[in-house]
Scaffold this motif. Structure first.
Motif, PDB file in Angstrom:
ATOM      1  N   LYS A   6       0.833  -1.193   0.000  1.00  0.00           N
ATOM      2  CA  LYS A   6       0.000   0.000   0.000  1.00  0.00           C
ATOM      3  C   LYS A   6       0.871   1.248   0.000  1.00  0.00           C
ATOM      4  N   PRO A   7       0.533   2.238  -0.831  1.00  0.00           N
ATOM      5  CA  PRO A   7       1.301   3.483  -0.802  1.00  0.00           C
ATOM      6  C   PRO A   7       1.069   4.242   0.500  1.00  0.00           C
ATOM      7  N   VAL A   8       2.044   5.027   0.903  1.00  0.00           N
ATOM      8  CA  VAL A   8       1.917   5.829   2.120  1.00  0.00           C
ATOM      9  C   VAL A   8       0.774   6.819   1.959  1.00  0.00           C
ATOM     10  N   ASN A   9       0.685   7.409   0.773  1.00  0.00           N
ATOM     11  CA  ASN A   9      -0.386   8.353   0.470  1.00  0.00           C
ATOM     12  C   ASN A   9      -1.168   7.806  -0.727  1.00  0.00           C
ATOM     13  N   ALA A  11      -3.644   8.796  -2.297  1.00  0.00           N
ATOM     14  CA  ALA A  11      -4.040   9.810  -3.273  1.00  0.00           C
ATOM     15  C   ALA A  11      -2.931  10.072  -4.289  1.00  0.00           C
ATOM     16  N   ALA A  12      -1.697   9.724  -3.964  1.00  0.00           N
ATOM     17  CA  ALA A  12      -0.572   9.966  -4.860  1.00  0.00           C
ATOM     18  C   ALA A  12      -0.379   8.851  -5.888  1.00  0.00           C
ATOM     19  N   GLN A  13      -1.097   7.751  -5.774  1.00  0.00           N
ATOM     20  CA  GLN A  13      -0.883   6.602  -6.638  1.00  0.00           C
ATOM     21  C   GLN A  13      -1.072   6.942  -8.115  1.00  0.00           C
ATOM     22  N   LYS A  14      -2.092   7.701  -8.437  1.00  0.00           N
ATOM     23  CA  LYS A  14      -2.353   8.059  -9.839  1.00  0.00           C
ATOM     24  C   LYS A  14      -1.198   8.884 -10.408  1.00  0.00           C
ATOM     25  N   ALA A  15      -0.703   9.834  -9.623  1.00  0.00           N
ATOM     26  CA  ALA A  15       0.413  10.664 -10.073  1.00  0.00           C
ATOM     27  C   ALA A  15       1.682   9.832 -10.247  1.00  0.00           C
TER      28      ALA A  15
END
Length: 68
Positions: A6-9, A11-15
């Motif tokens: 899982k990414p830390v943030n 919301a940043a996955q798309k970027a």
């Protein structure tokens, strides 16, 4: 202890995915998103990640130097 996928943030996955696509295209790997990564060499996959890190560091350095 194993690392989480899982990414830390989240919301940043798309970027990050977009940055990965752009970086892969810049080094000559077309349609990286739909390419089976196991068919690529570890050098090619590592090159994408390394270039992404360089871009993120450069962006952060630019942001910091612009604030001072």
């Amino acid at each position: 202890m194993s690392r989480s996928k899982k990414p830390v943030n989240p919301a940043a996955q798309k970027a990050l995915d977009q940055l990965k696509e752009e970086t892969a295209a810049e080094i000559g790997l077309t349609d990286y998103k739909n390419t089976y990564k196991g068919a690529l060499s570890s050098a090619d996959n590592g090159r994408v990640g390394g270039q992404m890190v360089r871009k993120m560091i450069q962006a952060q350095e630019n942001q910091i130097s612009g604030q001072k």
